[in-house]
Design a protein around this motif. Structure first.
Motif, PDB file in Angstrom:
ATOM      1  N   VAL A 143      13.528  60.807  48.562  1.00  0.00           N
ATOM      2  CA  VAL A 143      14.514  61.651  47.893  1.00  0.00           C
ATOM      3  C   VAL A 143      15.381  62.314  48.953  1.00  0.00           C
ATOM      4  CG1 VAL A 143      14.869  63.623  46.354  1.00  0.00           C
ATOM      5  CG2 VAL A 143      12.913  62.088  45.994  1.00  0.00           C
ATOM      6  N   VAL A 198      12.145  59.934  39.782  1.00  0.00           N
ATOM      7  CA  VAL A 198      11.249  59.747  40.922  1.00  0.00           C
ATOM      8  C   VAL A 198       9.989  59.015  40.483  1.00  0.00           C
ATOM      9  CG1 VAL A 198       9.646  60.989  42.437  1.00  0.00           C
ATOM     10  CG2 VAL A 198      12.045  61.662  42.342  1.00  0.00           C
ATOM     11  N   ASP A 199       9.629  57.996  41.242  1.00  0.00           N
ATOM     12  CA  ASP A 199       8.316  57.385  41.103  1.00  0.00           C
ATOM     13  C   ASP A 199       7.833  57.011  42.495  1.00  0.00           C
ATOM     14  OD1 ASP A 199       9.789  55.060  41.713  1.00  0.00           O
ATOM     15  OD2 ASP A 199       9.954  54.519  39.603  1.00  0.00           O
ATOM     16  N   SER A 200       6.640  56.540  42.590  1.00  0.00           N
ATOM     17  CA  SER A 200       6.030  56.288  43.893  1.00  0.00           C
ATOM     18  C   SER A 200       6.010  54.784  44.186  1.00  0.00           C
ATOM     19  CB  SER A 200       4.599  56.818  43.904  1.00  0.00           C
ATOM     20  OG  SER A 200       3.996  56.625  45.149  1.00  0.00           O
ATOM     21  N   PRO A 201       6.437  54.398  45.402  1.00  0.00           N
ATOM     22  CA  PRO A 201       6.929  55.246  46.495  1.00  0.00           C
ATOM     23  C   PRO A 201       8.450  55.377  46.423  1.00  0.00           C
ATOM     24  CG  PRO A 201       6.642  53.022  47.309  1.00  0.00           C
ATOM     25  CD  PRO A 201       6.253  52.997  45.849  1.00  0.00           C
ATOM     26  N   CYS A 202       8.974  56.474  46.942  1.00  0.00           N
ATOM     27  CA  CYS A 202      10.425  56.615  47.059  1.00  0.00           C
ATOM     28  C   CYS A 202      10.770  57.714  48.054  1.00  0.00           C
ATOM     29  CB  CYS A 202      11.087  56.870  45.703  1.00  0.00           C
ATOM     30  SG  CYS A 202      10.812  58.511  45.031  1.00  0.00           S
ATOM     31  N   ILE A 221       9.507  67.310  41.313  1.00  0.00           N
ATOM     32  CA  ILE A 221       8.760  66.133  41.744  1.00  0.00           C
ATOM     33  C   ILE A 221       7.266  66.345  41.568  1.00  0.00           C
ATOM     34  CG2 ILE A 221       8.191  64.703  43.755  1.00  0.00           C
ATOM     35  CD1 ILE A 221      11.084  65.294  44.731  1.00  0.00           C
ATOM     36  N   VAL A 230       4.544  65.162  48.501  1.00  0.00           N
ATOM     37  CA  VAL A 230       5.945  65.530  48.642  1.00  0.00           C
ATOM     38  C   VAL A 230       6.091  66.502  49.800  1.00  0.00           C
ATOM     39  CG1 VAL A 230       7.901  66.655  47.547  1.00  0.00           C
ATOM     40  CG2 VAL A 230       6.384  65.215  46.198  1.00  0.00           C
ATOM     41  N   VAL A 248      10.608  63.919  50.541  1.00  0.00           N
ATOM     42  CA  VAL A 248      11.890  64.597  50.405  1.00  0.00           C
ATOM     43  C   VAL A 248      12.424  64.871  51.798  1.00  0.00           C
ATOM     44  CG1 VAL A 248      13.126  66.587  49.474  1.00  0.00           C
ATOM     45  CG2 VAL A 248      11.119  65.697  48.274  1.00  0.00           C
ATOM     46  N   ARG A 302       3.410  64.243  43.228  1.00  0.00           N
ATOM     47  CA  ARG A 302       3.300  62.788  43.204  1.00  0.00           C
ATOM     48  C   ARG A 302       3.172  62.205  44.607  1.00  0.00           C
ATOM     49  NH1 ARG A 302       7.811  61.727  38.563  1.00  0.00           N
ATOM     50  NH2 ARG A 302       8.223  63.935  38.977  1.00  0.00           N
ATOM     51  N   VAL A 345       5.905  60.126  47.731  1.00  0.00           N
ATOM     52  CA  VAL A 345       7.284  60.594  47.613  1.00  0.00           C
ATOM     53  C   VAL A 345       7.597  61.504  48.796  1.00  0.00           C
ATOM     54  CG1 VAL A 345       8.963  61.847  46.211  1.00  0.00           C
ATOM     55  CG2 VAL A 345       7.188  60.465  45.101  1.00  0.00           C
TER      56      VAL A 345
END
Length: 217
Positions: A56, A50-54, A75, A213, A83, A78, A81
């Motif tokens: 999940v 996981v890194d930003s942005p993403c 996570i 998150v 979920v 962060r 991100v």
């Protein structure tokens, strides 16, 4: 924005292959980077990829400990991100299709077989899936009761067709196969309807706002 598919993790080579097959199908459906992380058993962990942005997307059939606690803890805080909700009952149409593929006939007594959980909220998700499938009973292979073989044995006068509320083959599905039912469906696997549901989850996450998150609504 990167898509992280969060799987439970398994030591079964067949189970790992299913995870890879699902990821490959999702990659073919979205024009974004798609990576795999595992909540348990295998590496890389969800937290490591996981890194930003993403976004999940938990590829779980129920929202138990890993979905509600483990993945968010991996996570951390962060920013950027999101979920999403897990796959959950959106897998029911695929499960129904697997049941038909296995030889389900009108009039069969449908029983849903699941892994089980110590989390009552996860068990509630399983019961909801069973209701959507029209199951006459639910049996488990671990962590919860009643056991699948006992549920199947208790049905008299009807052919029993077991729907597998499992993502991939492995030890749990082997127990389901040996439950004594006349029909046992394959696990959900990389069914196209599952892939469609995971892509929808991704776009849910894309629509979510905020920097920490959280679960997309």
């Amino acid at each position: 924005m990167k898509l992280v598919l969060a799987f439970h993790g398994t030591r079964s080579p067949r189970g790992i292959a299913v995870c890879e097959e699902i990821a490959a199908a999702v990659r073919s459906a979205v024009d974004v980077p798609v990576v795999v992380g595992y909540a348990d058993v295998l590496e890389p962990s969800v937290g490591a990829v996981v890194d930003s942005p993403c976004v999940v997307v938990p590829v779980f059939l129920a929202a138990g400990y890993h979905v509600r606690v483990d993945i968010p803890e991996q996570i951390g805080g962060r920013a950027g991100v999101v979920v999403t909700r897990p796959l959950g009952v959106d897998a029911v149409p695929a499960v129904r299709d697997r049941l038909r593929e296995a030889g389900f006939r009108r009039g069969d007594a449908v029983v849903l077989a699941a892994a089980g959980s110590s989390d009552e909220r996860a068990l509630a998700d399983v019961r909801r899936a069973g209701a959507l499938l029209g199951a006459v009973g639910i049996g488990y292979v671990a962590t919860a009761d009643p056991r699948i073989a006992d549920v199947v044995a208790g049905i008299r006068g009807r052919r029993v067709a077991v729907a597998s509320w499992l993502l991939a083959p492995g030890v749990f599905h082997s127990a389901v196969v040996g439950c004594g039912a006349e029909v046992v469906a394959e696990p959900v696997g990389a069914h196209p309807l599952v892939v469609d549901a995971l892509v929808r989850r991704y776009f849910e996450g894309m629509a979510a706002t905020g920097g920490s998150v959280r679960f997309a609504s």
